[in-house]
Enzyme design. Structure first.
Site, PDB file in Angstrom:
ATOM      1  N   HIS A 169      -4.372  -0.881  -1.691  1.00  0.00           N
ATOM      2  CA  HIS A 169      -4.220  -2.311  -1.422  1.00  0.00           C
ATOM      3  C   HIS A 169      -2.789  -2.757  -1.681  1.00  0.00           C
ATOM      4  CE1 HIS A 169      -8.550  -3.107  -0.975  1.00  0.00           C
ATOM      5  NE2 HIS A 169      -8.722  -2.278  -1.994  1.00  0.00           N
ATOM      6  N   HIS A 181     -12.642  -4.523  -5.104  1.00  0.00           N
ATOM      7  CA  HIS A 181     -12.730  -4.172  -6.526  1.00  0.00           C
ATOM      8  C   HIS A 181     -12.152  -5.276  -7.400  1.00  0.00           C
ATOM      9  CE1 HIS A 181     -13.309  -0.319  -4.564  1.00  0.00           C
ATOM     10  NE2 HIS A 181     -13.614   0.253  -5.716  1.00  0.00           N
TER      11      HIS A 181
END
Length: 271
Positions: free
Chosen positions: A235, A193
């Site tokens: 993440h 992303h």
């Protein structure tokens, strides 16, 4: 003299170490000494004399063992620095994962933070680019959209390949969504992303005429997408930072592979 002897005998009786269970601590038993000496003799008689090569091998091994122990006990400076940075990255990422689950400190805002992350997903961007490409009627618009589609496809392939090689898990045990499986964004490093948001924002800043407020909002959007992936525990910080770097490199790659208007028209006609 008899009185002194009786006193010494009384002391020996009172001494706890003179008991039978402590005799082995004071002096070894005669039977055990004889058994050990006989076993040593038998082993020396039964085993053949070691050859010169075996003795040399044993000497080499004895010389190498202390060096190996020193290498394990005294790691290199690079190894210490890398492990320290990795530990800091994991600790800070877990602290920033305030929306990792519903029981977290910001668990009530998890759905909103996930929605921000979805704006940087590959499936909405590819679908929206295809819809705009179908509805576009200008050659310049079709050229920009075709190259944007190429950039999105390159981003998915590069990120999926790097994640497959690294296979790094996120700071929290968060299962990927269905959209993540569609774009093969399963592992943590690098953040897909973040790379997509950086690449798209840089692409729009270079190829679209935007006012200054919109340009600032575009940069803030890319930053918020990366931050949202850390907040939901998907993440690490280094995953998002590396995603931004890879996104910029992908933009530079698309600039080198830029398709002209004629090439885009040919591909559109084939499609």
């Amino acid at each position: 003299m008899p009185a002194n002897q009786s006193r010494s005998r009384a002391r020996d009786r009172n001494n706890v170490l003179n008991r039978a269970e402590f005799l082995s601590l004071n002096q070894p038993m005669k039977g055990s000494q004889e058994a050990r000496s006989s076993s040593k003799k038998q082993s020396s008689q039964s085993s053949p004399a070691p050859t010169h090569n075996e003795g040399a091998k044993e000497r080499r091994q004895s010389q190498q063992l202390p060096e190996e122990d020193c290498m394990q006990l005294n790691p290199s400076f690079k190894g210490i620095a890398f492990n320290s940075l990795l530990a800091i990255d994991i600790c800070m990422s877990k602290r920033l994962g305030v929306c990792a689950n519903s029981a977290s400190s910001w668990g009530s805002a998890r759905s909103m933070v996930k929605l921000i992350g979805i704006t940087g997903h590959g499936v909405p961007w590819i679908g929206g680019t295809l819809i705009c490409l179908v509805k576009s009627s200008t050659l310049a618009g079709q050229e920009v959209l075709m190259n944007l589609l190429l950039a999105l496809l390159i981003d998915i392939m590069i990120v999926a390949g790097l994640q497959k090689l690294a296979k790094r898990r996120g700071p929290y045990d968060v299962h990927p969504s269905l959209l993540d499986y569609l774009t093969m964004d399963i592992y943590a490093f690098p953040a897909g992303h973040a790379s997509r948001a950086a690449m798209v924002s840089k692409f729009f800043l270079n190829h679209l005429v935007l006012a200054i407020p919109l340009r600032i909002l575009l940069v803030l959007w890319a930053f918020c997408v990366g931050l949202s992936r850390i907040m939901i525990g998907r993440h690490h910080i280094t995953d998002v930072l590396s995603g931004f770097v890879f996104g910029y490199l992908q933009f530079r790659l698309v600039e080198l592979l830029w398709m002209s208007s004629n090439t885009c028209q040919m591909l559109i006609s084939i499609w």
